[in-house]
Design a protein around this motif. Structure first.
Motif, PDB file in Angstrom:
ATOM      1  N   LEU A 141       0.807  -1.226   0.000  1.00 29.38           N
ATOM      2  CA  LEU A 141       0.000   0.000   0.000  1.00 29.38           C
ATOM      3  C   LEU A 141       0.841   1.277   0.000  1.00 29.38           C
ATOM      4  O   LEU A 141       0.291   2.378   0.057  1.00 29.38           O
ATOM      5  N   SER A 142       2.146   1.144  -0.089  1.00 26.15           N
ATOM      6  CA  SER A 142       3.027   2.320  -0.026  1.00 26.15           C
ATOM      7  C   SER A 142       2.800   3.350  -1.134  1.00 26.15           C
ATOM      8  O   SER A 142       3.063   4.532  -0.908  1.00 26.15           O
ATOM      9  N   PRO A 143       2.292   2.967  -2.316  1.00 27.74           N
ATOM     10  CA  PRO A 143       2.039   4.014  -3.313  1.00 27.74           C
ATOM     11  C   PRO A 143       0.957   5.018  -2.887  1.00 27.74           C
ATOM     12  O   PRO A 143       0.901   6.127  -3.423  1.00 27.74           O
ATOM     13  N   LEU A 144       0.107   4.636  -1.943  1.00 32.54           N
ATOM     14  CA  LEU A 144      -0.944   5.551  -1.473  1.00 32.54           C
ATOM     15  C   LEU A 144      -0.340   6.551  -0.492  1.00 32.54           C
ATOM     16  O   LEU A 144       0.364   6.171   0.434  1.00 32.54           O
ATOM     17  N   GLU A 145      -0.658   7.807  -0.698  1.00 30.60           N
ATOM     18  CA  GLU A 145      -0.144   8.856   0.177  1.00 30.60           C
ATOM     19  C   GLU A 145      -1.283   9.493   0.961  1.00 30.60           C
ATOM     20  O   GLU A 145      -2.424   9.492   0.513  1.00 30.60           O
ATOM     21  N   GLY A 146      -0.949  10.036   2.115  1.00 26.97           N
ATOM     22  CA  GLY A 146      -1.851  10.811   2.964  1.00 26.97           C
ATOM     23  C   GLY A 146      -3.330  10.594   2.753  1.00 26.97           C
ATOM     24  O   GLY A 146      -3.920   9.622   3.219  1.00 26.97           O
ATOM     25  N   ASN A 147      -3.977  11.546   2.082  1.00 26.83           N
ATOM     26  CA  ASN A 147      -5.427  11.503   1.881  1.00 26.83           C
ATOM     27  C   ASN A 147      -5.866  10.325   1.026  1.00 26.83           C
ATOM     28  O   ASN A 147      -7.009   9.876   1.145  1.00 26.83           O
ATOM     29  N   GLU A 148      -4.998   9.827   0.156  1.00 29.76           N
ATOM     30  CA  GLU A 148      -5.368   8.675  -0.672  1.00 29.76           C
ATOM     31  C   GLU A 148      -5.664   7.454   0.194  1.00 29.76           C
ATOM     32  O   GLU A 148      -6.595   6.698  -0.101  1.00 29.76           O
ATOM     33  N   LYS A 149      -4.876   7.254   1.242  1.00 29.01           N
ATOM     34  CA  LYS A 149      -5.126   6.123   2.146  1.00 29.01           C
ATOM     35  C   LYS A 149      -6.499   6.261   2.791  1.00 29.01           C
ATOM     36  O   LYS A 149      -7.263   5.294   2.848  1.00 29.01           O
ATOM     37  N   ASN A 150      -6.808   7.441   3.289  1.00 33.41           N
ATOM     38  CA  ASN A 150      -8.105   7.658   3.933  1.00 33.41           C
ATOM     39  C   ASN A 150      -9.256   7.491   2.943  1.00 33.41           C
ATOM     40  O   ASN A 150     -10.292   6.906   3.278  1.00 33.41           O
ATOM     41  N   GLU A 151      -9.083   7.988   1.723  1.00 30.48           N
ATOM     42  CA  GLU A 151     -10.122   7.848   0.706  1.00 30.48           C
ATOM     43  C   GLU A 151     -10.299   6.384   0.318  1.00 30.48           C
ATOM     44  O   GLU A 151     -11.427   5.914   0.152  1.00 30.48           O
ATOM     45  N   PHE A 152      -9.199   5.643   0.196  1.00 32.85           N
ATOM     46  CA  PHE A 152      -9.267   4.220  -0.137  1.00 32.85           C
ATOM     47  C   PHE A 152      -9.997   3.456   0.966  1.00 32.85           C
ATOM     48  O   PHE A 152     -10.874   2.634   0.686  1.00 32.85           O
ATOM     49  N   LYS A 153      -9.655   3.736   2.228  1.00 27.31           N
ATOM     50  CA  LYS A 153     -10.343   3.099   3.356  1.00 27.31           C
ATOM     51  C   LYS A 153     -11.834   3.421   3.322  1.00 27.31           C
ATOM     52  O   LYS A 153     -12.675   2.551   3.551  1.00 27.31           O
ATOM     53  N   ARG A 154     -12.172   4.670   3.024  1.00 27.22           N
ATOM     54  CA  ARG A 154     -13.577   5.087   2.980  1.00 27.22           C
ATOM     55  C   ARG A 154     -14.326   4.337   1.883  1.00 27.22           C
ATOM     56  O   ARG A 154     -15.436   3.839   2.096  1.00 27.22           O
ATOM     57  N   LEU A 155     -13.719   4.228   0.707  1.00 28.65           N
ATOM     58  CA  LEU A 155     -14.367   3.555  -0.413  1.00 28.65           C
ATOM     59  C   LEU A 155     -14.530   2.058  -0.145  1.00 28.65           C
ATOM     60  O   LEU A 155     -15.572   1.474  -0.469  1.00 28.65           O
ATOM     61  N   ILE A 156     -13.517   1.451   0.447  1.00 29.35           N
ATOM     62  CA  ILE A 156     -13.624   0.023   0.783  1.00 29.35           C
ATOM     63  C   ILE A 156     -14.750  -0.186   1.802  1.00 29.35           C
ATOM     64  O   ILE A 156     -15.552  -1.107   1.674  1.00 29.35           O
ATOM     65  N   ALA A 157     -14.811   0.688   2.807  1.00 24.25           N
ATOM     66  CA  ALA A 157     -15.869   0.576   3.818  1.00 24.25           C
ATOM     67  C   ALA A 157     -17.248   0.765   3.196  1.00 24.25           C
ATOM     68  O   ALA A 157     -18.225   0.133   3.617  1.00 24.25           O
ATOM     69  N   LYS A 158     -17.326   1.607   2.188  1.00 22.40           N
ATOM     70  CA  LYS A 158     -18.608   1.826   1.508  1.00 22.40           C
ATOM     71  C   LYS A 158     -19.023   0.584   0.721  1.00 22.40           C
ATOM     72  O   LYS A 158     -20.191   0.196   0.715  1.00 22.40           O
TER      73      LYS A 158
END
Length: 164
Positions: A141-158
């Motif tokens: 998951l290292s290619p994801l930075e700052g807000n991208e990690k949070n957005e990815f987590k949000r989308l997965i949770a959705k």
């Protein structure tokens, strides 16, 4: 496992629209990528665990025991928590027992039942392998930075809300 290296290009998407005009090609492409992403993650994890004589299914049994306050559980509990049959759990625990990572003991409350207990060797293996697993997760998951990690987590949770 789902393996696909040749993702649908615009030509393939155009053909899909001809055959299924109401299909949402973007969602189809996203779904395929999710399948491949999950398979790739599992493949990386399997390769790491194989170096320690484990499969991800046996690793999960160890982790389910380790996360308990007392490192013991009924096989039926472990099967339920892993979402597998009791017969499958029996095979996993037999292999772990042969490896010396768990033992079977009579249940203190019901002598007719057997509990699975994490051995010191099993706990030691977890302590060695867990940091490697975490490092793998971080690397993938290292290619994801700052807000991208949070957005990815949000989308997965959705897409996949946690079940209670």
């Amino acid at each position: 496992m789902f393996f696909l290296k040749d993702f649908p290009d615009e030509e393939m998407v155009a053909r899909l629209r001809q055959v299924l005009p109401t299909a949402d090609a973007d969602r189809v492409q996203i779904f395929l990528r999710l399948l491949v992403l999950g398979s790739e993650c599992l493949s990386h994890l399997d390769r790491l665990l194989e170096r320690h004589g484990l499969s991800h299914s046996r690793w999960l049994v160890l982790m389910l025991l380790r996360r308990r306050e007392v490192w013991r559980a009924l096989p039926s509990e472990l099967a339920r928590e892993q979402g597998i049959t009791r017969a499958t759990m029996s095979g996993l625990t037999q292999r772990l027992e042969k490896q010396g990572l768990i033992t079977r003991q009579p249940d203190d409350h019901d002598k007719r039942q057997t509990v699975i207990v994490l051995t010191p060797d099993g706990a030691s293996l977890i302590e060695r392998v867990l940091p490697q697993c975490v490092a793998l997760m971080e690397q993938v998951l290292s290619p994801l930075e700052g807000n991208e990690k949070n957005e990815f987590k949000r989308l997965i949770a959705k897409l996949f809300p946690l079940r209670a």
